[in-house]
Motif scaffolding. Structure first.
Motif: not given
Length: 542
Positions: A60-69, A478-479, A516-518, A522-524
């Protein structure tokens, strides 16, 4: 798109897949099976791969990223200390005393009370919790409370007595016992003086450690963390116990984190004698770097500085630089990589000198580098002319954005305008050296999303300071995402991690918002809705 040899276990579709793969940066869907990424692409193509047993998850539009290290976490200490007093949400010393008094009322007389996380610089009236304060709140229990940065701790009179600390106790090497005008200990212990009290506490048994590790692993999964570098404290006596516990969990199949376990520098002779190498290990457990300290911390005023603090002297080195250079050279020759703690600008300058000299000797001798890069930890305060030298060296840098949030007030008070050289993420990235993010947990909570928010906004979660703290050092989201995923995987030669691409390990995180878009502010507010480790869902909110 070639079809996989078997049906996927999971298909994620109708989302935004941020792959960290330059050949296919974004996709709509990803198929997972047998612990690996099977396919990445458009919804229609990936959904065709589903079999009767495939679970299809609508993002439903969510973001998928690699697992955080998390590339610098004191996992052993955090896992065990999760049972202690939480002190990171206090507003004044009276809050600390009240919480300690409540804990003492619920503990049998004589039992140790431990805690960590207090930060006096953010209290309404900054003041150290000396033994007098602690004695009033808990007179019948030994108490040891670490400051948030782990470089300073407060002990009460029963704890000092058990530790054998009195007016006649000399300061240990690389440590300091604070004393009043009469020479009596105040209860404030800096750097290795803390170990005098810590060593008086009975160690946990193996079953306690195993349970603590399992509980802490679940807590990391809820934050989206699937990989860690477990780091030793200075003169750490728990390294053997930590490594043994990781090994037991790996042997039983219970280790649900990609784990690099660092080794204490004071054991270098034994490490070389055993023939260990950084990177040795298997799918989930590997030998990490050999850990050293060049200085202390800002909060304890033990960071090694070029100029004096505004309210103290120049801090202190925690190791002779010639001895450290000799150890680094020996480790390098044995194929071992080192990680060296450096907070103050003098400490960072000295380490850059050290590594420049190492490269010069290497060029003359032709000796190969270790397979995995040496690292500088924290790089907290570095002058521009020294940062510019980093790009010529084969070093990885590990920094902690969430610690910047803790330290804003502290650094303003300690170094004033020179704070512009602290947590200089933009400048460090621009050197071209690989920059990795970490939590330094339990110094900070190990959640990556607040750290990404901090790096991108240079603000606290409440939006202060409004214009950002030294905003010229902001980096892009992104960085920041790469610093938690692709970069640490590349630095540690983990070529099947950190990227969402066919054949890679399926360690994934589903976020409630597309960070990456918001707006970065709002990331917090963003949640970790799902974490996948090795193709298995280990945390789920959707």
């Amino acid at each position: 798109m070639p079809s996989p040899l078997f049906s996927p276990d999971l298909i994620f579709f109708n989302g935004a897949i941020a792959t960290q793969n330059s050949g296919q940066p974004f996709a709509q869907a990803v198929a997972v099976g047998n612990g690996r990424i099977l396919a990445v692409g458009e919804d229609n193509d990936i959904l065709k791969l589903a079999g009767a047993g495939t679970e299809k998850i609508d993002l439903d539009g969510r973001l998928v990223v690699p697992g955080f290290i998390d590339t610098h976490i004191h996992f052993y200490e955090w896992a065990l200390n999760r049972q202690g007093l939480r002190l990171d949400d206090l507003t004044c010393i009276e809050d600390l005393a009240s919480r300690l008094q409540q804990a003492a009322a619920n503990q049998p007389t004589g039992r140790w009370i431990m805690g960590q996380g207090w930060n006096e610089t953010d209290w309404t009236a900054p003041r150290m919790p000396t033994r007098d304060v602690l004695d009033k709140a808990a007179p019948d229990h030994p108490v040891l409370l670490w400051r948030c940065d782990l470089h300073l701790a407060a002990a009460n009179s029963p704890a000092l007595k058990l530790a054998g600390i009195d007016a006649d106790t000399p300061d240990p090497p690389e440590g300091r016992i604070e004393r009043d005008a009469a020479g009596n200990p105040t209860g404030i212990l800096r750097e290795l003086a803390i170990n005098l009290a810590r060593d008086a506490v009975a160690p946990p048994d193996s079953d306690q450690i195993m349970r603590a590790f399992a509980d802490a692993t679940g807590a990391l999964h809820r934050r989206g963390v699937t990989g860690i570098v477990d780091v030793r404290l200075m003169n750490d006596k728990d390294g053997v116990s930590a490594l043994q516990t990781f090994q037991k969990m790996d042997a039983t199949g219970d280790l649900a984190l990609r784990s690099w376990v660092s080794l204490p520098g004071e054991q270098l002779d034994a490490i070389i004698g055993l023939g260990l190498r950084t990177g040795f290990g298997g799918d989930r457990l590997r030998i990490g770097h050999v850990k050293y300290f060049s200085d202390g911390g800002m909060g304890a005023r033990t960071a090694w500085m070029i100029d004096p603090f505004l309210d103290a002297e120049c801090g202190m080195p925690l190791m002779d630089m010639d001895c450290l250079a000799n150890d680094v050279d020996r480790a390098d020759a044995a194929g071992l990589s080192v990680m060296i703690h450096a907070v103050g600008d003098r400490a960072n300058r000295e380490l850059i000198d050290l590594f420049e000299n190492l490269e010069s000797r290497r060029n003359r001798s032709g000796r190969p580098r270790p397979a995995i890069s040496h690292r500088i930890e924290h790089v907290q305060m570095i002058r521009p002319e020294d940062a510019d030298r980093l790009g010529r060296l084969h070093l990885a840098l590990c920094v902690t954005p969430s610690n910047m949030v803790l330290d804003m007030n502290l650094i303003d008070a300690a170094v004033g305008e020179k704070g512009r050289w602290c947590y200089a993420f933009r400048r460090l990235l621009d050197t071209g050296a690989p920059v990795m993010f970490s939590s330094d947990c339990p110094v900070c909570d190990p959640a990556p999303l607040p750290a990404i928010h901090a790096a991108a906004t240079r603000q606290r979660s409440d939006g202060t300071p409004q214009s950002g703290w030294h905003p010229e050092e902001r980096i892009t989201v992104a960085e920041a995402l790469a610093a938690y995923t692709a970069t640490p995987a590349k630095v540690h030669q983990a070529n099947d991690l950190g990227v969402i691409a066919p054949g890679k390990k399926s360690d994934l995180v589903v976020l409630s918002e597309n960070i990456l878009e918001i707006e970065p502010s709002r990331i917090s507010e963003t949640r970790v809705d799902m974490t996948v480790f090795g193709g298995r869902i280990v945390h789920r909110e959707i």
